[in-house]
Design a protein around this motif. Sequence first.
Motif, PDB file in Angstrom:
ATOM      1  N   HIS A  61       0.546  -1.697  -0.172  1.00  0.00           N
ATOM      2  CA  HIS A  61       0.081   0.088  -0.157  1.00  0.00           C
ATOM      3  C   HIS A  61       0.935   0.844  -0.012  1.00  0.00           C
ATOM      4  N   LEU A  62       1.761   1.268   0.529  1.00  0.00           N
ATOM      5  CA  LEU A  62       2.779   2.006   0.047  1.00  0.00           C
ATOM      6  C   LEU A  62       3.586   2.557  -1.086  1.00  0.00           C
ATOM      7  N   ASP A  63       3.655   3.945  -1.328  1.00  0.00           N
ATOM      8  CA  ASP A  63       3.807   4.490  -2.562  1.00  0.00           C
ATOM      9  C   ASP A  63       5.894   4.955  -2.813  1.00  0.00           C
ATOM     10  N   ALA A  64       5.466   4.912  -1.945  1.00  0.00           N
ATOM     11  CA  ALA A  64       7.491   4.969  -1.231  1.00  0.00           C
ATOM     12  C   ALA A  64       8.437   3.430  -2.138  1.00  0.00           C
ATOM     13  N   PRO A  65       9.181   3.171  -3.270  1.00  0.00           N
ATOM     14  CA  PRO A  65       9.834   1.992  -3.198  1.00  0.00           C
ATOM     15  C   PRO A  65       9.973   1.254  -2.529  1.00  0.00           C
ATOM     16  N   ILE A  66      10.924   0.171  -2.643  1.00  0.00           N
ATOM     17  CA  ILE A  66      11.771  -0.358  -1.259  1.00  0.00           C
ATOM     18  C   ILE A  66      12.683  -1.127  -2.439  1.00  0.00           C
ATOM     19  N   TYR A  67      14.655  -1.194  -1.970  1.00  0.00           N
ATOM     20  CA  TYR A  67      15.145  -1.803  -2.292  1.00  0.00           C
ATOM     21  C   TYR A  67      15.297  -2.765  -1.248  1.00  0.00           C
ATOM     22  N   ILE A  68      15.123  -3.893  -1.252  1.00  0.00           N
ATOM     23  CA  ILE A  68      15.378  -5.293  -0.971  1.00  0.00           C
ATOM     24  C   ILE A  68      16.615  -5.674  -0.509  1.00  0.00           C
ATOM     25  N   GLY A  69      17.695  -5.771   0.717  1.00  0.00           N
ATOM     26  CA  GLY A  69      18.418  -6.050   0.857  1.00  0.00           C
ATOM     27  C   GLY A  69      19.033  -7.601   0.691  1.00  0.00           C
ATOM     28  N   LEU A  70      19.760  -7.838   0.031  1.00  0.00           N
ATOM     29  CA  LEU A  70      20.532  -9.457   0.122  1.00  0.00           C
ATOM     30  C   LEU A  70      21.960  -9.070   0.095  1.00  0.00           C
ATOM     31  N   MET A  71      22.301 -10.474   0.742  1.00  0.00           N
ATOM     32  CA  MET A  71      23.747 -10.896   0.832  1.00  0.00           C
ATOM     33  C   MET A  71      23.900 -11.762   1.609  1.00  0.00           C
ATOM     34  N   PRO A  72      25.116 -11.743  -0.031  1.00  0.00           N
ATOM     35  CA  PRO A  72      25.905 -13.518   0.019  1.00  0.00           C
ATOM     36  C   PRO A  72      26.185 -14.005   1.518  1.00  0.00           C
ATOM     37  N   LEU A  73      26.313 -14.728   2.137  1.00  0.00           N
ATOM     38  CA  LEU A  73      26.766 -15.347   2.975  1.00  0.00           C
ATOM     39  C   LEU A  73      27.706 -16.216   2.672  1.00  0.00           C
ATOM     40  N   LEU A  74      29.308 -15.923   3.875  1.00  0.00           N
ATOM     41  CA  LEU A  74      30.678 -17.032   2.775  1.00  0.00           C
ATOM     42  C   LEU A  74      30.663 -18.497   3.546  1.00  0.00           C
TER      43      LEU A  74
ATOM     44  N   GLY B 131      26.156 -20.093  -0.718  1.00  0.00           N
ATOM     45  CA  GLY B 131      26.225 -18.484  -0.468  1.00  0.00           C
ATOM     46  C   GLY B 131      25.269 -18.025  -1.283  1.00  0.00           C
ATOM     47  N   ILE B 132      26.206 -18.221  -2.414  1.00  0.00           N
ATOM     48  CA  ILE B 132      25.545 -17.032  -4.161  1.00  0.00           C
ATOM     49  C   ILE B 132      24.283 -17.974  -4.343  1.00  0.00           C
ATOM     50  N   ALA B 133      24.543 -18.795  -4.261  1.00  0.00           N
ATOM     51  CA  ALA B 133      23.030 -19.846  -5.091  1.00  0.00           C
ATOM     52  C   ALA B 133      21.983 -19.672  -3.891  1.00  0.00           C
TER      53      ALA B 133
ATOM     54  N   LEU C 297      22.678  -5.267  -3.311  1.00  0.00           N
ATOM     55  CA  LEU C 297      23.437  -6.214  -2.487  1.00  0.00           C
ATOM     56  C   LEU C 297      23.978  -5.542  -1.508  1.00  0.00           C
ATOM     57  N   ILE C 298      24.739  -6.810  -0.657  1.00  0.00           N
ATOM     58  CA  ILE C 298      25.635  -6.170   0.064  1.00  0.00           C
ATOM     59  C   ILE C 298      27.226  -6.535   0.083  1.00  0.00           C
ATOM     60  N   THR C 299      27.913  -5.951   0.451  1.00  0.00           N
ATOM     61  CA  THR C 299      29.397  -6.884  -0.159  1.00  0.00           C
ATOM     62  C   THR C 299      29.269  -7.463   1.063  1.00  0.00           C
ATOM     63  N   PRO C 300      29.790  -8.505   1.374  1.00  0.00           N
ATOM     64  CA  PRO C 300      30.574  -8.507   2.352  1.00  0.00           C
ATOM     65  C   PRO C 300      32.229  -8.860   2.401  1.00  0.00           C
ATOM     66  N   PHE C 301      32.549  -7.908   3.358  1.00  0.00           N
ATOM     67  CA  PHE C 301      33.972  -7.915   3.167  1.00  0.00           C
ATOM     68  C   PHE C 301      35.250  -7.846   1.819  1.00  0.00           C
ATOM     69  N   LEU C 302      34.907  -7.274   1.274  1.00  0.00           N
ATOM     70  CA  LEU C 302      35.143  -6.476   0.335  1.00  0.00           C
ATOM     71  C   LEU C 302      35.228  -7.020  -0.731  1.00  0.00           C
TER      72      LEU C 302
ATOM     73  N   TYR D 254      33.491  -7.690  -4.044  1.00  0.00           N
ATOM     74  CA  TYR D 254      32.748  -6.978  -4.423  1.00  0.00           C
ATOM     75  C   TYR D 254      32.620  -8.321  -5.716  1.00  0.00           C
ATOM     76  N   GLU D 255      33.420  -9.489  -5.805  1.00  0.00           N
ATOM     77  CA  GLU D 255      33.355 -10.672  -7.418  1.00  0.00           C
ATOM     78  C   GLU D 255      32.471 -11.163  -7.207  1.00  0.00           C
ATOM     79  N   LEU D 256      31.416 -11.403  -5.335  1.00  0.00           N
ATOM     80  CA  LEU D 256      29.837 -11.795  -5.293  1.00  0.00           C
ATOM     81  C   LEU D 256      29.492 -10.723  -5.747  1.00  0.00           C
ATOM     82  N   THR D 257      29.075  -9.392  -5.738  1.00  0.00           N
ATOM     83  CA  THR D 257      27.892  -9.143  -6.264  1.00  0.00           C
ATOM     84  C   THR D 257      28.029  -8.155  -6.938  1.00  0.00           C
ATOM     85  N   ALA D 258      29.216  -8.335  -7.186  1.00  0.00           N
ATOM     86  CA  ALA D 258      29.592  -8.224  -9.286  1.00  0.00           C
ATOM     87  C   ALA D 258      28.811  -9.235  -9.861  1.00  0.00           C
ATOM     88  N   GLU D 259      28.766 -10.353  -9.855  1.00  0.00           N
ATOM     89  CA  GLU D 259      28.249 -11.491 -10.063  1.00  0.00           C
ATOM     90  C   GLU D 259      26.606 -12.107  -9.835  1.00  0.00           C
TER      91      GLU D 259
END
Length: 620
Positions: free
Chosen positions: A513-526, A565-567, A585-590, A592-597
């Motif tokens: 019901h909200l007008d403001a959009p939401i970015y859903i946070g997702l974080m790959p586990l290591l 974690g990626i799957a 997407l939240i990058t764990p411990f820099l 970045y190759e994970l969040t780029a993928e």
Amino acid sequence: MSFLEKLNNQILIADGAMGTLLYSYGTDCCFEELNISQPGQIQNIHKAYIDAGADVIQTNTYAANYLKLQRYGLEDSVKEINSAAVRNAKKAAQNNAYVLGTVGGNRGVKPDSVSIEELKRSFREQLYCLLLEGVDGLLLETFYDLEELETILTIARKETKLPIIAQVSLQEPGILQNQTPVNEALTRLEGLGADVIGLNCRLGPHHMLLALEQIELPKHAFLSAYPNASLPAYTDGKFHYEGDADYFRQSAQSFRTQGVRLLGGCCGTTPEHIRAFSEELKNSVPVTEKVVKLKPKKIVVEPSAVKREFAPLQEIVKERPSVIVELDPPRKLDTSKFFEGAKALKEAGIDSITLADNSLATVRISNESLGYLVKQELAMRPLIHIACRDRNIIGLQSHLMGLHTLGLNDVLAITGDPARVGDFPGASSVYDVSSFELIQMIKQLNEGLSFSGKDLGQKTDFSIAAAFNPNVRSLEKAVKRLEKKIHFGADYFISQPVFSEEKLIEIYENTKHLDAPIYIGLMPLLNSKNAEFLHNEVPGIKIADSIRERMAVLNDNPIQAAREGIAITKSLIDAALDLFNGIYLITPFLRYELTAELAIYARQRAEELRGNIIYAENTI
């Protein structure tokens, strides 16, 4: 002769500061409690002001209300403290001075810090205590928030026919913090029944006189002024004021010329300052006419001179799927890996790189400086997180003005993790404002007005994201917070990481019901340890048992654990894109190759699901 009858024919001199003298004597506690424990000391201060020429003294009750006394655990002593204060003042006055029951403002520079209902309850309790002890009038002083003063003035006028003095405090000489011209504010107070209207605190004689030049003589009420001695100085851990009594003597006739009938002192003033006023204005005739020299200028704010180079994210994510990625600033001075990651994420086609503000209270390179370099060198959009923890209101406004100057228009307003969880557990957490108030203040900058209501000459163009934590017991309450943040001015939301498809569906059903959009946070586990730490120790993160079990099975295989974690995250991207346009997407411990993928995967899946949507290139 009554107090108002005297004011009709002469200038009355009021007393000066109480707290300043108590502080100078080494008393640094709840000053109002001293009405009970040190009555002789309070009476001596009252007598000193009367001996200096004060016709009017005020009770030592500025903060003697429930809301302020509870800071000291004294909220149940409101009646005892106020009653003792009036008795002390009366004993000192001995019918040689009028005694005003003082009530101070609560809201200060944060208008929404206390609700109106709380203010009403607290004020009524203090008001009845003062009236029962037989004061000669009421002094409502140091009100930055006009709504608060109008509310309690209305209550007081219904409850008593005694004289009421209503005084506002200004951060700028001509206007209140809500942009009401001071002359209009005082006229409104007169209309609500105040017998004396005026100014006190914050300003010294020079700036208070500038404000008075903009104020017309009231039609029925009288004018008052209680200036500070000077601006406060801070030396060796103590505040002190430099203004001397001769300076007050020199300004006394100017206050008379501006139509002031009740003249006293506020912070930093002493009996010597009051003596100077009294001696200079003895037998002076009040003015009955004056020329208002300076009419308040209507503020005309220019549009921002800083060109916005990216469309606001809230507009993008409403039109098409959008991916943004958090890449934490480094904890060390080597930025090479950070910029390698930023370049990889640009190639992955993300819409913005988000930069945390010392997340978990750990010291990192300033996100402002890295954001500027990302924008200048990589032509990427930086989204700058702003935490309330590390800066007071002065620092927050300065920081935001700097972001505007650098063309960094996208911000995320957050409260911030408390300092005790980070590198320096003994450091102070400032929290002058909450994230709600910060959002509201940024919106005010977008109108070209500073936090204090001062004209900035230009409007900022901030797009404001707000945080959303869906990992709570009551999602309904969390959504109520979102609604409140929208009311305060949030444009869109960025969520804490979500780790189950069931939670995604629950979020959608509760927020659609909200007008403001939401970015859903997702974080790959290591790995399993990473999952357990996040689940058990990091505020705002909860991981489904089924996912923790999947990671635990691969505890001895770090490479396979990371792939798992990626799957898991890819399956959550699939589920999220069925319901939301925004992926965060939240990058764990820099890593970045994970969040780029994952960013590449999210774009591809969005194209498949949404019918080959064409993504705009993330370039200037």
